[in-house]
Design a protein around this motif. Structure first.
Motif, mmCIF file in Angstrom:
data_model
loop_
_atom_site.group_PDB
_atom_site.id
_atom_site.type_symbol
_atom_site.label_atom_id
_atom_site.label_comp_id
_atom_site.label_asym_id
_atom_site.label_seq_id
_atom_site.Cartn_x
_atom_site.Cartn_y
_atom_site.Cartn_z
ATOM 1 N N LEU B 524 0.880 -1.325 -0.091
ATOM 2 C CA LEU B 524 0.127 0.196 0.019
ATOM 3 C C LEU B 524 0.746 1.305 0.050
ATOM 4 N N LEU B 525 1.995 1.056 0.776
ATOM 5 C CA LEU B 525 2.833 2.203 0.906
ATOM 6 C C LEU B 525 3.445 2.678 -0.582
ATOM 7 N N ASP B 526 3.920 1.568 -1.306
ATOM 8 C CA ASP B 526 4.562 1.631 -2.451
ATOM 9 C C ASP B 526 3.408 2.288 -3.515
ATOM 10 N N ASP B 527 2.148 1.625 -3.570
ATOM 11 C CA ASP B 527 1.099 2.069 -4.119
ATOM 12 C C ASP B 527 0.848 3.680 -4.196
ATOM 13 N N GLY B 529 2.910 5.805 -3.156
ATOM 14 C CA GLY B 529 4.129 6.502 -3.829
ATOM 15 C C GLY B 529 4.936 6.819 -2.434
ATOM 16 N N GLU B 530 4.624 6.399 -1.191
ATOM 17 C CA GLU B 530 5.553 6.276 -0.146
ATOM 18 C C GLU B 530 6.451 5.147 -0.164
ATOM 19 N N THR B 531 7.197 5.366 -1.375
ATOM 20 C CA THR B 531 8.331 4.081 -1.495
ATOM 21 C C THR B 531 9.374 3.974 -0.326
ATOM 22 N N ALA B 532 9.919 5.005 0.118
ATOM 23 C CA ALA B 532 10.777 4.890 1.121
ATOM 24 C C ALA B 532 10.269 4.153 2.531
ATOM 25 N N GLN B 533 8.983 4.634 2.802
ATOM 26 C CA GLN B 533 8.389 4.015 3.954
ATOM 27 C C GLN B 533 8.293 2.444 3.703
ATOM 28 N N ALA B 534 8.047 2.228 2.329
ATOM 29 C CA ALA B 534 7.735 0.888 1.980
ATOM 30 C C ALA B 534 9.022 0.060 2.135
ATOM 31 N N THR B 535 10.022 0.652 1.687
ATOM 32 C CA THR B 535 11.436 -0.112 1.983
ATOM 33 C C THR B 535 11.904 -0.001 3.406
ATOM 34 N N ALA B 536 11.413 1.033 4.068
ATOM 35 C CA ALA B 536 11.772 0.859 5.474
ATOM 36 C C ALA B 536 11.062 -0.190 6.164
ATOM 37 N N MET B 537 9.853 -0.464 5.917
ATOM 38 C CA MET B 537 9.020 -1.640 6.336
ATOM 39 C C MET B 537 9.566 -2.898 5.858
ATOM 40 N N SER B 538 9.833 -3.058 4.705
ATOM 41 C CA SER B 538 10.677 -3.963 4.180
ATOM 42 C C SER B 538 11.882 -4.472 4.988
ATOM 43 N N VAL B 539 12.681 -3.324 5.514
ATOM 44 C CA VAL B 539 14.001 -3.518 6.371
ATOM 45 C C VAL B 539 13.503 -4.066 7.179
ATOM 46 N N LEU B 540 12.680 -3.745 8.187
ATOM 47 C CA LEU B 540 12.101 -4.207 9.408
ATOM 48 C C LEU B 540 11.793 -5.647 9.387
ATOM 49 N N ILE B 541 10.936 -5.931 8.300
ATOM 50 C CA ILE B 541 10.526 -7.385 8.190
ATOM 51 C C ILE B 541 11.736 -8.387 7.815
ATOM 52 N N ILE B 542 12.698 -7.741 7.009
ATOM 53 C CA ILE B 542 13.891 -8.751 7.058
ATOM 54 C C ILE B 542 14.672 -8.748 8.262
ATOM 55 N N LEU B 543 14.976 -7.818 9.002
ATOM 56 C CA LEU B 543 15.547 -7.818 10.295
ATOM 57 C C LEU B 543 14.962 -8.797 11.082
ATOM 58 N N ILE B 544 13.533 -8.855 11.278
ATOM 59 C CA ILE B 544 12.784 -9.716 12.148
ATOM 60 C C ILE B 544 13.149 -11.120 11.697
ATOM 61 N N GLY B 545 12.934 -11.272 10.501
ATOM 62 C CA GLY B 545 13.301 -12.735 9.819
ATOM 63 C C GLY B 545 14.623 -13.236 10.280
ATOM 64 N N LEU B 546 15.579 -12.269 9.799
ATOM 65 C CA LEU B 546 16.996 -12.624 10.259
ATOM 66 C C LEU B 546 17.206 -12.872 11.956
ATOM 67 N N GLY B 547 16.476 -11.940 12.697
ATOM 68 C CA GLY B 547 16.815 -12.153 13.978
ATOM 69 C C GLY B 547 16.194 -13.309 14.429
ATOM 70 N N VAL B 548 14.950 -13.829 14.079
ATOM 71 C CA VAL B 548 14.266 -14.931 14.617
ATOM 72 C C VAL B 548 15.201 -16.090 14.177
ATOM 73 N N ARG B 549 15.533 -16.090 12.733
ATOM 74 C CA ARG B 549 16.511 -17.295 12.436
ATOM 75 C C ARG B 549 17.704 -17.312 13.090
ATOM 76 N N THR B 550 18.313 -16.242 13.645
ATOM 77 C CA THR B 550 19.683 -16.509 14.117
ATOM 78 C C THR B 550 19.373 -16.944 15.611
ATOM 79 N N ALA B 551 18.222 -16.372 16.415
ATOM 80 C CA ALA B 551 18.059 -16.764 17.594
ATOM 81 C C ALA B 551 17.654 -18.262 17.625
ATOM 82 N N HIS B 552 16.917 -18.697 16.468
ATOM 83 C CA HIS B 552 16.801 -20.155 16.251
ATOM 84 C C HIS B 552 17.731 -21.201 16.265
#
Lengths: 364, 577
Positions: B524-527, B529-552
């Motif tokens: 929705l953010l990309d749609d 035009g708030e693309t920077a917020q879209a990528t910021a959200m993506s970064v957080l998704i990736i970090l959470i995934g990586l964090g959980v994977r590492t903790a695991h």
């Protein structure tokens, strides 16, 4: 036998099929209390299925299972009071030896101290107390089997079921384990049924052998009876080493093989048809002893096979090409028999040792 | 002991078995099986039937037979989505599998320095929603992309070209994992034999390597094809006017509120996905026993000059993947990509979508999906595998079916099924629960098969031992089955969590006010035009995934040391006859 007590195991008319495939057809037998019985037969003969039906792990299509007189046909496995050792042992790999043995006891909500005492008692019985805190993977194959035995025995079952418990082991371990199981069974006086395809195992361990073939019982008897007097061609071939000669019946106790007229133990069905004569290698007589004996004939020594305590001599009977017979000669008796590879000898097939079965011999 | 005689062998044997007395335990087994069957019916079978049925109705609910399909095929603008989907999926499949094969070959067959790092870097796209790849390509090659601005060359990224490029990166780790597995299972004896017979390297590759991995290659092809044809995020952000089936469903449902046409396209989209699934099952069935227990594992060789070529290649691929994520991270941290590179954190406030609620929702949904999904797939696999019933074949088929249901189709099916006033489950609609359920079903098959495999590897007599001693089956499951399968179970939970964090297609129709999700927010953010917020959200998704994977990974090491001590022993488990 005037035994007032019912047999430990009584199977009546057990039949089982898997889809259209018939695994067992009308099997009936009994096992007396304290007896060590073996279900013996080639793979696919239904012996394991029969054991699993006794255990309640497989359900029969027809027939009744009685344990100590009680009809258990519809009881779930846990209410039949037996212990079982599987071919794979099925030891719980994530539990220690002691926890494995305690498994059936803990479910019964026995007091912790009593469970511990019983576990120690059983581990002593199988000489594994020192290993109580090890995991199954840290034990040798023989030790694993003893744990499986101890686990099966822990809830004090009245019947022990063994499903090919020795088949996965190497030969040396197998012999030691055979002895161990047998000793334990004697000591506890526990009714035991063992399934095996190894006739040697059955002969050495069982009090009674149930030879099975194609879903049915072929013969039941003591090891001696099964070995000495196989009731059918199948049993004769399956148990022990046996020589077969195709013959034509001349009467109930006499048959012709090529030019030889041979007397033998009487065969019941009709005379004149094709019969198969059978004799064990150790019953064939060679050399001087054969010269005056009945059922003798000239033979050529085709091969000699040294087997330690005895030598297996392969003979071609004159006039019977393509049907060599084996003859076992004790190590000391070999020179006296005058046997040389390629040489000529006289061989005799003692009439009381020669059995006849209706039909042609099995393919070699 | 005595023999009681043997009557005629042909005595008729009844078909029915002598039933055991039904005890409480058996009732429980049946109740659990019924519960599992009910779950599959309510959340897999019934919704799919709904979609198929709705495709035969008009907007007012009147039966129109195949009229919708005829309209679909006769409207060129919509019908083009079919060929478009097939074109981009095939192209992405070929490119991805070729690239991933060389990469996997380098990782498994050549003694390459830094193999572990290469493998790890190539895995990065697993942790991001697919559309992140699309956004990155727009940032680089789009009309205002850095590449376009620096070189003045506009490669025309909007459309098929961009979709294929982005999909290749998105699908790369999936293909690589399959191919690494296939290439690792090599029998060194075959290579020795080839060498002693004087075969050249090329000939050895053609006669030994390729045949031994052909099923792996096919499997990778099917997986990539299915991923691409069912993906919605990438064509949405980079496809422009190039319409594919997944975006067509979205346009029909969200853009035009034309639910029946959405259903029609959905049913058509089911066909290729279902076909790929069926062919893959057939192929997999023949795959067993390629490597026997007597095989000797292949030790990676030096590789000579090829080694350097492969090192350069792997570095290039890894650099491209890292580049994409560098673009994403950078764009989220600068004022206005690509005009103003002054650092800022303001894109991380998410002011237009109300802060962090979507992200927290996503974490909650992912965690619940992991717990519920693991419980249901493992429990289901256990029931199907170990509790005999006449329905197990059907239950098994229903359990592996979800993999062939595209997320968009599943989402639409859930709208039809649960957004109906007469549905007993319509209270689910608009809750986090329906998102959890759709995630569980969307990602059901792989965990179910993982659990089934884990159970199949276990001695089937464990339950028999318990039963023979009167131990309840659930006790044996808890004491033995679950502890032994723990690594697989944790892996299943991880799989559910990571996928639930990044999925878009299965949830895009189901989010409601209050249940927004992070991946949907990216869209929705990309749609908007708030693309920077879209990528910021993506970064957080990736970090959470990586964090959980590492903790695991860390936790698993600890857990393994304590609870899996039994796995290490001087001798293996007993051989089975």
């Amino acid at each position: 036998m005037a035994d007032p007590r019912p047999p430990a195991v009584a199977l009546e008319g057990i039949a089982k099929k898997f889809g259209p495939v018939v695994a067992l057809r009308d099997v009936s037998l009994t096992v007396a209390e304290g007896e060590f019985a073996c279900f013996l037969g080639p793979s696919g003969c239904g012996k394991t299925t029969l054991l699993r039906i006794v255990a309640g792990l497989e359900r029969q299509n027809a027939g009744v299972v009685r344990l100590a007189g009680r009809d258990v046909s519809r009881l779930p496995p846990g209410e039949r009071s037996y212990g079982i050792v599987f071919q794979s042992y099925a030891l719980f790999p994530n539990l220690t030896v002691a926890r494995n043995v305690a498994y059936g006891l803990e479910a019964r909500r026995a007091a912790r101290a009593r469970v511990a005492a019983r576990v120690d008692e059983l581990l002593d019985l199988v000489h594994l107390r020192a290993h109580r805190d090890r995991y199954p993977a840290q034990l040798s194959g023989g030790e694993q089997q003893r744990v499986a035995l101890a686990r099966a025995l822990a809830p004090s079952p009245t019947l022990l079921l063994l499903d090919e418990p020795l088949s996965a082991r190497d030969a040396r371990v197998r012999v030691a384990l055979r002895h161990e199981i047998k000793t334990l069974q004697r000591r506890l006086g526990l009714t035991t049924i063992m399934v095996t395809h190894d006739q040697e195992e059955a002969l050495t361990m069982a009090d009674r052998i149930v030879v099975m073939h194609d879903g049915a019982v072929e013969q039941i008897g003591t090891p001696q009876e099964i070995y000495d007097a196989p009731s059918s061609l199948f049993v004769a071939r399956f148990v022990g080493h046996m020589n077969f000669l195709p013959a034509t019946s001349l009467g109930p106790g006499e048959s012709r093989v090529a030019d030889l007229r041979l007397r033998h133990r009487p065969v019941a069905p009709d005379a004149g048809g094709a019969v198969t004569l059978a004799i064990r290698p150790e019953d064939v007589v060679l050399g001087p002893a054969a010269r005056e004996a009945a059922n003798r004939g000239p033979a050529r020594v085709a091969a000699l096979q040294f087997l330690g305590g005895y030598t297996r001599v392969t003979l071609e009977l004159a006039g019977v090409p393509g049907r060599p017979i084996d003859c076992d000669v004790a190590a000391g008796a070999l020179p006296e028999a005058g046997v040389k590879e390629g040489g000529e000898v006289v061989a005799a097939l003692p009439p009381d040792r020669l059995r006849a079965y209706p039909g042609a011999p099995p393919a070699r | 002991m005595s023999r009681r005689g043997r009557s005629g062998a042909s005595a008729a044997i009844p078909d029915a078995v002598v039933g055991l007395r039904t005890d409480a335990e058996q009732w429980l087994r049946w109740a659990l099986l019924a519960l599992y069957a009910g779950f599959l019916y309510a959340f897999v079978l019934a919704p799919m039937v709904q979609v198929a049925w709705r495709s035969l109705l008009d907007g007012e609910g009147g039966f129109v037979a195949l009229a919708n399909y005829l309209r679909y095929f006769r409207t060129p603008a919509i019908a083009a989505s079919i060929t478009n989907s097939l074109v981009v999926s095939s192209a992405a499949m070929v490119v991805t599998v070729v690239l991933a094969f060389v990469y996997a070959y380098a990782l498994t067959r050549v003694r390459l320095p830094g193999r572990g790092a290469f493998r790890l870097l190539a895995m990065l796209p697993i942790f991001a929603p697919s559309l992140v790849q699309g956004i990155a390509f727009v940032y680089v090659f789009g009309n205002n992309g850095v590449f376009t601005r620096l070189t003045g060359v506009n490669i025309g990224v909007y459309g098929a070209k961009g979709i294929v490029m982005a999909e290749v990166f998105y699908c790369f780790p999936h293909a690589m994992l399959i191919l690494v597995a296939a290439l690792s299972a090599a029998d060194a004896r075959l290579y020795d034999a080839a060498a002693t017979l004087g075969a050249s390297r090329l000939r050895t590759f053609r006669t030994v390597t390729l045949p031994s991995v052909r099923y792996g290659v096919m499997s990778a092809c099917f997986v990539v094809f299915t991923l691409v044809i069912t993906d919605f995020g990438i064509p949405k952000v980079i496809g422009g006017k190039y319409s594919v089936m997944a975006t067509e469903i979205y346009n029909q449902v969200i853009g035009q509120q034309n639910f029946t046409m959405g259903a029609t396209v959905s049913v058509v989209l089911l066909v290729p996905a279902l076909l790929a699934f069926l062919v893959d099952r057939l192929v997999q069935r023949r795959q067993y026993a390629l490597v026997t227990s007597a095989a000797r594992p292949l030790v990676p060789g030096g590789g000579g000059a090829a080694r350097w070529a492969l090192l350069v290649y792997c570095t290039a691929v890894a650099a491209a993947v890292v580049g994409i994520y560098a673009v994403i991270v950078t764009s989220s941290l600068v004022a206005r990509w690509p005009y103003d590179f002054s650092p800022t954190l303001r894109h991380y406030t998410f002011d237009t979508i109300g802060g962090y609620t979507p992200l927290l929702n996503s974490v909650e949904v992912a965690a619940l999906t992991a717990v519920a999904g693991t419980l249901i797939t493992f429990g289901g696999a256990y029931l199907v595998e170990r509790c005999r019933s006449p329905f197990n074949g059907a239950l098994y088929m229903l359990s592996i079916l979800p993999v062939s249901i595209p997320g968009m189709v599943l989402g639409l099916a859930y709208i039809f099924t649960f957004n109906a006033p007469d549905s007993p489950l319509n209270r689910l609609y608009g809750t986090l629960a329906i998102l959890v359920v759709s995630n569980v079903v969307h990602y059901f098959t792989v965990p179910f098969l993982t659990a089934t495999t884990a159970l199949k590897q276990m001695d089937p007599e464990f339950e028999s031992v318990g039963a023979s001693m009167g131990v309840r089956f659930y006790r044996t499951v808890w004491r033995v089955t679950v502890p032994i399968a723990l690594p697989a179970i944790v892996g299943i939970g991880m799989y559910f969590f990571l996928n639930a964090m990044v999925t878009l297609s299965a949830v895009v129709f189901l989010v409601a006010p209050g249940t927004e999700l992070a991946a949907v927010a990216v869209l929705l953010l990309d749609d908007a035009g708030e693309t920077a917020q879209a990528t910021a959200m993506s970064v957080l998704i990736i970090l959470i995934g990586l964090g959980v994977r590492t903790a695991h990974a860390v936790a698993l090491r600890g857990v393994t040391r304590r609870t899996q001590a039994w796995r290490t022993g001087p001798s293996g488990p007993p051989a089975r006859g």
